[in-house]
Design a protein around this motif. Structure first.
Motif, PDB file in Angstrom:
ATOM      1  N   TYR A 109       0.847  -1.189   0.000  1.00 55.17           N
ATOM      2  CA  TYR A 109       0.000   0.000   0.000  1.00 55.17           C
ATOM      3  C   TYR A 109       0.881   1.237   0.000  1.00 55.17           C
ATOM      4  O   TYR A 109       1.505   1.589   0.980  1.00 55.17           O
ATOM      5  N   ASN A 110       0.936   1.884  -1.142  1.00 60.82           N
ATOM      6  CA  ASN A 110       1.713   3.098  -1.300  1.00 60.82           C
ATOM      7  C   ASN A 110       0.887   4.029  -2.178  1.00 60.82           C
ATOM      8  O   ASN A 110       0.790   3.828  -3.392  1.00 60.82           O
ATOM      9  N   ALA A 111       0.288   5.038  -1.587  1.00 60.46           N
ATOM     10  CA  ALA A 111      -0.640   5.916  -2.296  1.00 60.46           C
ATOM     11  C   ALA A 111       0.019   6.672  -3.446  1.00 60.46           C
ATOM     12  O   ALA A 111      -0.677   7.203  -4.308  1.00 60.46           O
ATOM     13  N   PHE A 112       1.331   6.707  -3.489  1.00 58.38           N
ATOM     14  CA  PHE A 112       2.009   7.373  -4.595  1.00 58.38           C
ATOM     15  C   PHE A 112       2.043   6.499  -5.855  1.00 58.38           C
ATOM     16  O   PHE A 112       2.372   6.986  -6.935  1.00 58.38           O
ATOM     17  N   LEU A 113       1.701   5.220  -5.719  1.00 53.97           N
ATOM     18  CA  LEU A 113       1.651   4.327  -6.875  1.00 53.97           C
ATOM     19  C   LEU A 113       0.247   4.358  -7.470  1.00 53.97           C
ATOM     20  O   LEU A 113      -0.755   4.304  -6.751  1.00 53.97           O
ATOM     21  N   ALA A 114       0.160   4.434  -8.780  1.00 50.46           N
ATOM     22  CA  ALA A 114      -1.127   4.600  -9.463  1.00 50.46           C
ATOM     23  C   ALA A 114      -2.111   3.472  -9.168  1.00 50.46           C
ATOM     24  O   ALA A 114      -3.309   3.711  -9.064  1.00 50.46           O
ATOM     25  N   ALA A 115      -1.633   2.267  -9.013  1.00 51.75           N
ATOM     26  CA  ALA A 115      -2.528   1.123  -8.829  1.00 51.75           C
ATOM     27  C   ALA A 115      -2.883   0.845  -7.368  1.00 51.75           C
ATOM     28  O   ALA A 115      -3.592  -0.108  -7.079  1.00 51.75           O
ATOM     29  N   CYS A 116      -2.414   1.651  -6.473  1.00 49.25           N
ATOM     30  CA  CYS A 116      -2.641   1.393  -5.052  1.00 49.25           C
ATOM     31  C   CYS A 116      -4.111   1.617  -4.682  1.00 49.25           C
ATOM     32  O   CYS A 116      -4.659   2.693  -4.929  1.00 49.25           O
ATOM     33  N   PRO A 117      -4.753   0.631  -4.058  1.00 53.76           N
ATOM     34  CA  PRO A 117      -6.158   0.792  -3.677  1.00 53.76           C
ATOM     35  C   PRO A 117      -6.382   1.851  -2.606  1.00 53.76           C
ATOM     36  O   PRO A 117      -7.495   2.360  -2.459  1.00 53.76           O
ATOM     37  N   SER A 118      -5.338   2.235  -1.884  1.00 55.59           N
ATOM     38  CA  SER A 118      -5.523   3.264  -0.867  1.00 55.59           C
ATOM     39  C   SER A 118      -5.874   4.614  -1.490  1.00 55.59           C
ATOM     40  O   SER A 118      -6.434   5.477  -0.822  1.00 55.59           O
ATOM     41  N   ARG A 119      -5.593   4.782  -2.777  1.00 61.06           N
ATOM     42  CA  ARG A 119      -5.983   6.027  -3.461  1.00 61.06           C
ATOM     43  C   ARG A 119      -7.500   6.190  -3.471  1.00 61.06           C
ATOM     44  O   ARG A 119      -8.004   7.305  -3.358  1.00 61.06           O
ATOM     45  N   GLN A 120      -8.208   5.090  -3.648  1.00 61.16           N
ATOM     46  CA  GLN A 120      -9.671   5.161  -3.620  1.00 61.16           C
ATOM     47  C   GLN A 120     -10.152   5.613  -2.254  1.00 61.16           C
ATOM     48  O   GLN A 120     -11.081   6.412  -2.140  1.00 61.16           O
ATOM     49  N   LEU A 121      -9.515   5.095  -1.221  1.00 61.90           N
ATOM     50  CA  LEU A 121      -9.892   5.490   0.136  1.00 61.90           C
ATOM     51  C   LEU A 121      -9.561   6.956   0.388  1.00 61.90           C
ATOM     52  O   LEU A 121     -10.361   7.685   0.979  1.00 61.90           O
ATOM     53  N   LEU A 122      -8.410   7.412  -0.080  1.00 56.38           N
ATOM     54  CA  LEU A 122      -8.054   8.824   0.068  1.00 56.38           C
ATOM     55  C   LEU A 122      -9.059   9.715  -0.653  1.00 56.38           C
ATOM     56  O   LEU A 122      -9.432  10.777  -0.144  1.00 56.38           O
ATOM     57  N   ASP A 123      -9.486   9.279  -1.820  1.00 57.58           N
ATOM     58  CA  ASP A 123     -10.485  10.042  -2.562  1.00 57.58           C
ATOM     59  C   ASP A 123     -11.786  10.142  -1.765  1.00 57.58           C
ATOM     60  O   ASP A 123     -12.392  11.203  -1.674  1.00 57.58           O
ATOM     61  N   ARG A 124     -12.191   9.045  -1.162  1.00 56.09           N
ATOM     62  CA  ARG A 124     -13.433   9.037  -0.388  1.00 56.09           C
ATOM     63  C   ARG A 124     -13.330   9.925   0.841  1.00 56.09           C
ATOM     64  O   ARG A 124     -14.187  10.749   1.102  1.00 56.09           O
ATOM     65  N   ILE A 125     -12.268   9.772   1.621  1.00 56.08           N
ATOM     66  CA  ILE A 125     -12.204  10.503   2.900  1.00 56.08           C
ATOM     67  C   ILE A 125     -11.829  11.968   2.734  1.00 56.08           C
ATOM     68  O   ILE A 125     -11.935  12.730   3.685  1.00 56.08           O
ATOM     69  N   SER A 126     -11.440  12.369   1.519  1.00 58.52           N
ATOM     70  CA  SER A 126     -11.149  13.784   1.307  1.00 58.52           C
ATOM     71  C   SER A 126     -12.391  14.566   0.890  1.00 58.52           C
ATOM     72  O   SER A 126     -12.326  15.780   0.722  1.00 58.52           O
TER      73      SER A 126
END
Length: 145
Positions: free
Chosen positions: A17-34
């Motif tokens: 899980y590394n949000a700086f990587l395009a395929a990281c699923p944590s990006r979806q979570l960051l999008d939601r919680i922002s």
């Protein structure tokens, strides 16, 4: 080829899980919680409806209608979608009580409470620094026009 045990697979997933990587699923979570409605719902259910820091009454369950009144400007559709997504992510629970009419309440889970602490600070920061941001915007707009 070696097989991984469940604990090893979980440890590998956490390392991946590394949000700086395009395929990281944590990006979806960051999008939601922002999202502003997520932040405001977490603050409301966390008991932080007071505009000032330190005005917390502590976490509490709230009915849909209470949230709708508190969150000025949110549409019924947006509030419903946001509450469903937060429930799906395990950040809040929805409890239906069979009364006439049916009573539905929302409450933060332990996971939601842990995120609430962060969103509360972001909200307080935004409120405390909004005048400075507006001044910078005015200065920027004046310099670029």
């Amino acid at each position: 080829m070696t097989t991984m045990r469940a604990a090893q697979r979980q440890a590998q997933a956490r390392a991946d899980y590394n949000a700086f990587l395009a395929a990281c699923p944590s990006r979806q979570l960051l999008d939601r919680i922002s999202d502003k409605w997520v932040v405001l719902i977490l603050c409301a259910l966390g008991g932080d409806a007071s505009p000032q820091p330190g005005g917390s009454d502590g976490p509490r369950a709230m009915r849909y209608s209470e949230l709708a009144r508190l969150l000025a400007g949110v549409s019924q559709k947006m509030l419903t979608q946001t509450l469903r997504s937060l429930e799906r992510d395990g950040l809040l629970t929805r409890t239906v009580t069979p009364t006439v009419p049916v009573t539905v309440t929302y409450e933060l889970t332990d996971l939601g409470l842990s995120l609430h602490r962060t969103t509360r600070e972001i909200r307080y920061w935004a409120q405390a620094h909004m005048s400075e941001v507006l001044t910078h915007r005015d200065d920027y707009d004046a310099a670029t026009s």
